[in-house]
Design a protein around this motif. Structure first.
Motif, PDB file in Angstrom:
ATOM      1  N   ARG A  52      -4.903  -4.939 -22.716  1.00 54.97           N
ATOM      2  CA  ARG A  52      -4.527  -3.384 -22.392  1.00 54.97           C
ATOM      3  C   ARG A  52      -5.171  -3.109 -21.176  1.00 54.97           C
ATOM      4  O   ARG A  52      -4.670  -2.725 -20.034  1.00 54.97           O
ATOM      5  N   ASP A  53      -6.514  -3.130 -21.056  1.00 55.79           N
ATOM      6  CA  ASP A  53      -7.254  -2.659 -20.099  1.00 55.79           C
ATOM      7  C   ASP A  53      -7.044  -3.679 -18.879  1.00 55.79           C
ATOM      8  O   ASP A  53      -7.052  -3.142 -17.627  1.00 55.79           O
ATOM      9  N   SER A  54      -7.003  -4.988 -18.983  1.00 59.68           N
ATOM     10  CA  SER A  54      -6.507  -5.709 -17.669  1.00 59.68           C
ATOM     11  C   SER A  54      -5.370  -5.426 -17.191  1.00 59.68           C
ATOM     12  O   SER A  54      -5.063  -5.674 -16.029  1.00 59.68           O
ATOM     13  N   ASP A  55      -4.438  -4.955 -17.904  1.00 60.90           N
ATOM     14  CA  ASP A  55      -3.094  -4.704 -17.577  1.00 60.90           C
ATOM     15  C   ASP A  55      -3.271  -3.324 -16.725  1.00 60.90           C
ATOM     16  O   ASP A  55      -2.550  -3.456 -15.569  1.00 60.90           O
ATOM     17  N   ARG A  56      -3.942  -2.540 -16.984  1.00 59.15           N
ATOM     18  CA  ARG A  56      -4.222  -1.288 -16.263  1.00 59.15           C
ATOM     19  C   ARG A  56      -4.774  -1.682 -14.933  1.00 59.15           C
ATOM     20  O   ARG A  56      -4.617  -1.056 -13.925  1.00 59.15           O
ATOM     21  N   MET A  57      -5.999  -2.522 -15.044  1.00 59.83           N
ATOM     22  CA  MET A  57      -6.608  -3.232 -13.985  1.00 59.83           C
ATOM     23  C   MET A  57      -5.702  -3.758 -12.713  1.00 59.83           C
ATOM     24  O   MET A  57      -5.713  -3.624 -11.589  1.00 59.83           O
ATOM     25  N   LEU A  58      -4.626  -4.400 -13.266  1.00 57.78           N
ATOM     26  CA  LEU A  58      -3.632  -4.935 -12.474  1.00 57.78           C
ATOM     27  C   LEU A  58      -2.753  -4.061 -11.641  1.00 57.78           C
ATOM     28  O   LEU A  58      -2.592  -4.206 -10.626  1.00 57.78           O
ATOM     29  N   GLY A  59      -2.553  -2.798 -12.430  1.00 56.86           N
ATOM     30  CA  GLY A  59      -1.811  -1.910 -11.761  1.00 56.86           C
ATOM     31  C   GLY A  59      -2.754  -1.327 -10.801  1.00 56.86           C
ATOM     32  O   GLY A  59      -2.155  -0.997  -9.501  1.00 56.86           O
ATOM     33  N   LEU A  60      -4.086  -0.971 -11.079  1.00 57.98           N
ATOM     34  CA  LEU A  60      -4.945  -0.434  -9.757  1.00 57.98           C
ATOM     35  C   LEU A  60      -4.940  -1.617  -8.645  1.00 57.98           C
ATOM     36  O   LEU A  60      -4.923  -1.216  -7.525  1.00 57.98           O
ATOM     37  N   LEU A  61      -5.141  -2.808  -8.957  1.00 55.08           N
ATOM     38  CA  LEU A  61      -5.220  -3.871  -7.811  1.00 55.08           C
ATOM     39  C   LEU A  61      -4.162  -3.817  -6.772  1.00 55.08           C
ATOM     40  O   LEU A  61      -4.209  -4.257  -5.686  1.00 55.08           O
ATOM     41  N   ALA A  62      -2.900  -3.611  -7.470  1.00 53.73           N
ATOM     42  CA  ALA A  62      -1.622  -3.463  -6.776  1.00 53.73           C
ATOM     43  C   ALA A  62      -1.444  -2.353  -5.976  1.00 53.73           C
ATOM     44  O   ALA A  62      -0.931  -2.289  -4.837  1.00 53.73           O
ATOM     45  N   SER A  63      -2.400  -1.255  -6.157  1.00 56.92           N
ATOM     46  CA  SER A  63      -1.976   0.131  -5.622  1.00 56.92           C
ATOM     47  C   SER A  63      -3.048   0.610  -4.698  1.00 56.92           C
ATOM     48  O   SER A  63      -2.970   1.446  -3.960  1.00 56.92           O
ATOM     49  N   LYS A  64      -4.529   0.471  -5.397  1.00 62.23           N
ATOM     50  CA  LYS A  64      -5.480   0.896  -4.963  1.00 62.23           C
ATOM     51  C   LYS A  64      -6.640   0.264  -4.158  1.00 62.23           C
ATOM     52  O   LYS A  64      -7.789   0.274  -4.372  1.00 62.23           O
ATOM     53  N   SER A  65      -6.100  -0.640  -3.263  1.00 59.13           N
ATOM     54  CA  SER A  65      -6.806  -1.646  -2.404  1.00 59.13           C
ATOM     55  C   SER A  65      -6.791  -1.514  -1.021  1.00 59.13           C
ATOM     56  O   SER A  65      -5.615  -1.077  -0.494  1.00 59.13           O
ATOM     57  N   ARG A  66      -7.547  -2.024  -0.437  1.00 52.49           N
ATOM     58  CA  ARG A  66      -7.601  -1.982   1.172  1.00 52.49           C
ATOM     59  C   ARG A  66      -5.996  -2.809   1.479  1.00 52.49           C
ATOM     60  O   ARG A  66      -5.511  -2.321   2.415  1.00 52.49           O
ATOM     61  N   ARG A  67      -5.820  -3.750   0.966  1.00 56.62           N
ATOM     62  CA  ARG A  67      -4.903  -4.460   1.131  1.00 56.62           C
ATOM     63  C   ARG A  67      -3.312  -3.711   0.812  1.00 56.62           C
ATOM     64  O   ARG A  67      -2.526  -3.537   1.673  1.00 56.62           O
ATOM     65  N   ALA A  68      -3.329  -3.088  -0.282  1.00 58.60           N
ATOM     66  CA  ALA A  68      -2.241  -2.016  -0.650  1.00 58.60           C
ATOM     67  C   ALA A  68      -2.083  -1.028   0.527  1.00 58.60           C
ATOM     68  O   ALA A  68      -0.929  -0.563   0.996  1.00 58.60           O
ATOM     69  N   GLU A  69      -3.484  -0.524   0.918  1.00 60.94           N
ATOM     70  CA  GLU A  69      -3.193   0.683   1.788  1.00 60.94           C
ATOM     71  C   GLU A  69      -2.798   0.311   2.940  1.00 60.94           C
ATOM     72  O   GLU A  69      -2.036   1.097   3.830  1.00 60.94           O
ATOM     73  N   GLN A  70      -3.144  -0.963   3.353  1.00 60.09           N
ATOM     74  CA  GLN A  70      -2.858  -1.258   4.771  1.00 60.09           C
ATOM     75  C   GLN A  70      -1.425  -1.973   4.995  1.00 60.09           C
ATOM     76  O   GLN A  70      -0.930  -2.594   6.036  1.00 60.09           O
ATOM     77  N   GLY A  71      -0.923  -2.075   3.839  1.00 58.37           N
ATOM     78  CA  GLY A  71       0.568  -2.801   3.939  1.00 58.37           C
ATOM     79  C   GLY A  71       0.404  -4.346   3.844  1.00 58.37           C
ATOM     80  O   GLY A  71       1.457  -5.010   4.281  1.00 58.37           O
ATOM     81  N   LEU A  72      -0.670  -4.953   3.581  1.00 57.43           N
ATOM     82  CA  LEU A  72      -0.880  -6.429   3.691  1.00 57.43           C
ATOM     83  C   LEU A  72      -0.347  -7.078   2.460  1.00 57.43           C
ATOM     84  O   LEU A  72      -0.100  -6.532   1.327  1.00 57.43           O
ATOM     85  N   LEU A 107     -14.533   0.325  -5.908  1.00 59.29           N
ATOM     86  CA  LEU A 107     -15.326  -0.313  -4.839  1.00 59.29           C
ATOM     87  C   LEU A 107     -15.553  -1.634  -4.826  1.00 59.29           C
ATOM     88  O   LEU A 107     -15.418  -2.697  -3.984  1.00 59.29           O
ATOM     89  N   ALA A 108     -15.704  -2.116  -6.075  1.00 59.99           N
ATOM     90  CA  ALA A 108     -15.789  -3.915  -6.301  1.00 59.99           C
ATOM     91  C   ALA A 108     -14.397  -4.530  -5.904  1.00 59.99           C
ATOM     92  O   ALA A 108     -14.434  -5.487  -5.325  1.00 59.99           O
ATOM     93  N   MET A 109     -13.219  -3.733  -6.084  1.00 58.85           N
ATOM     94  CA  MET A 109     -12.047  -4.556  -5.996  1.00 58.85           C
ATOM     95  C   MET A 109     -11.245  -4.242  -4.539  1.00 58.85           C
ATOM     96  O   MET A 109     -10.412  -4.753  -3.951  1.00 58.85           O
ATOM     97  N   TYR A 110     -11.716  -2.916  -3.970  1.00 62.18           N
ATOM     98  CA  TYR A 110     -11.252  -2.285  -2.787  1.00 62.18           C
ATOM     99  C   TYR A 110     -10.814  -3.385  -1.615  1.00 62.18           C
ATOM    100  O   TYR A 110      -9.833  -3.347  -1.145  1.00 62.18           O
ATOM    101  N   PHE A 111     -11.768  -3.977  -1.251  1.00 58.58           N
ATOM    102  CA  PHE A 111     -11.662  -4.826  -0.323  1.00 58.58           C
ATOM    103  C   PHE A 111     -11.228  -6.565  -0.714  1.00 58.58           C
ATOM    104  O   PHE A 111     -11.477  -7.472   0.168  1.00 58.58           O
TER     105      PHE A 111
END
Ligand SMILES: Nc1ncnc2c1ncn2[C@@H]1O[C@H](COP(=O)(O)OP(=O)(O)O)[C@@H](O)[C@H]1O
Ligand SMILES: [Mg+2]
Length: 283
Positions: free
Chosen positions: A162-182, A142-146
């Motif tokens: 390693r954990d930051s790398d996983r977070m980068l993957g999530l930032l790229a795929s599971k955010s409002r921007r990703a979902e809205q194609g922005l 929720l903190a990163m979604y918007f």
């Protein structure tokens, strides 16, 4: 033809910036407090929002824990308005804190509720800093979604990288921007608790190693510093300790965030000068 107020209504003023990491204890809250304060110092109206429901650390580091009456969850539940819950910083005109709830359960934050609060904050603030909890579960999501931008806080150790790398993957795929194609969330790396001596000894990863693995823009390198603990014990964001190495490194990071091109400092082992060797010096 759309009218001007309509067009203006579509433009949100604020930048939503998440401070995230995956791993706990790397310096997210320290960073949220420092960067938020630095932006306010430079005249930008800023709010720092504590997403760490249950822990509530940000208000301690900001020194406003005694003034928390209502929190983020109260606002989401309609028990308080944002105006009631926002805590104005005593030092800086442009700085506000929205505290996390200490007692409620972790499910108190909902995507809809958080979205409403962020949208409302976006109307009056230039920067909304979201201080993420540890982990990759709901609170961190929720903190990163918007977010529009992310500061990925990383320590120079393999597990943190390693954990930051996983977070980068999530930032790229599971955010409002990703979902809205922005455009994707703009990601920046902040290396914290950096200890050049330990890097030289091979006990920690160097800046280049981490940059190479994560391959994102380097916002700053914050040295491991006694000043951080001292500042947080006093409820003063370390960036206000202008004499300290960590304070100066955070200050540079804020300037870079605002577009300045500054060389990175505090990367090398300090060689004490003659006077310092004689009399000792502060860290
Ligand atoms: N640059 C630093 N030098 C020394 N200690 C630090 C530094 N940054 C953070 N810390 C310490 O690390 C601990 C965790 O920091 P915190 O900001 O609460 O991390 P997180 O929010 O990621 O859990 C705190 O005790 C803090 O004082
Ligand atoms: Mg924290």
């Amino acid at each position: 033809m759309p009218t001007l107020p309509y067009i203006l209504g579509l433009i949100t003023l604020a930048k939503i910036l998440v401070v995230t990491s995956g791993k706990g204890g790397v310096g997210k809250t320290t960073t949220s407090a420092a960067i938020g304060t630095g932006l306010a110092l430079r005249g930008h109206k800023t709010v720092i929002v504590d997403f760490d429901v249950g822990l509530r650390n940000l208000d301690l580091i900001m020194g406003c824990e005694r003034r928390v009456v209502y929190d983020f969850v109260n606002v989401i539940n309609g028990e308080a308005t944002l105006t009631q819950a926002l805590i104005k910083d005593k030092r800086l005109e442009n700085l506000y804190v929205l505290a996390a709830s200490q007692t409620r359960d972790k499910d108190a934050l909902t995507q809809e509720g958080v979205g409403k609060v962020i949208d409302e904050l976006s109307k009056t603030f230039e920067y909304v800093i979201c201080d993420s909890p540890a982990g990759i579960e709901k609170g961190a999501h929720l903190a990163m979604y918007f977010a529009d931008e992310a500061i990925v806080v990383t320590n120079p150790e393999v597990s943190s990288v390693r954990d930051s790398d996983r977070m980068l993957g999530l930032l790229a795929s599971k955010s409002r921007r990703a979902e809205q194609g922005l455009d994707p969330i703009k990601e920046r790396l902040l290396l914290t608790r950096y200890n050049p001596e330990r890097v030289t000894k091979g006990e920690m990863l160097g800046v280049e190693d981490v940059e190479e693995i994560l391959a994102i823009n380097l916002l700053g390198v914050i040295p491991e510093s006694q000043a951080v603990l001292k500042a947080s014990n006093q409820g003063v964001p370390v960036i206000l300790d202008e004499q300290s190495d960590a304070g100066q490194a955070y200050s540079d990071a804020v300037d870079r965030l605002l577009g300045k091109d500054l060389a990175h400092r505090f990367l090398d082992v300090k060689k004490p000068g003659f006077l310092q060797r004689l009399f000792g010096g502060r860290e």
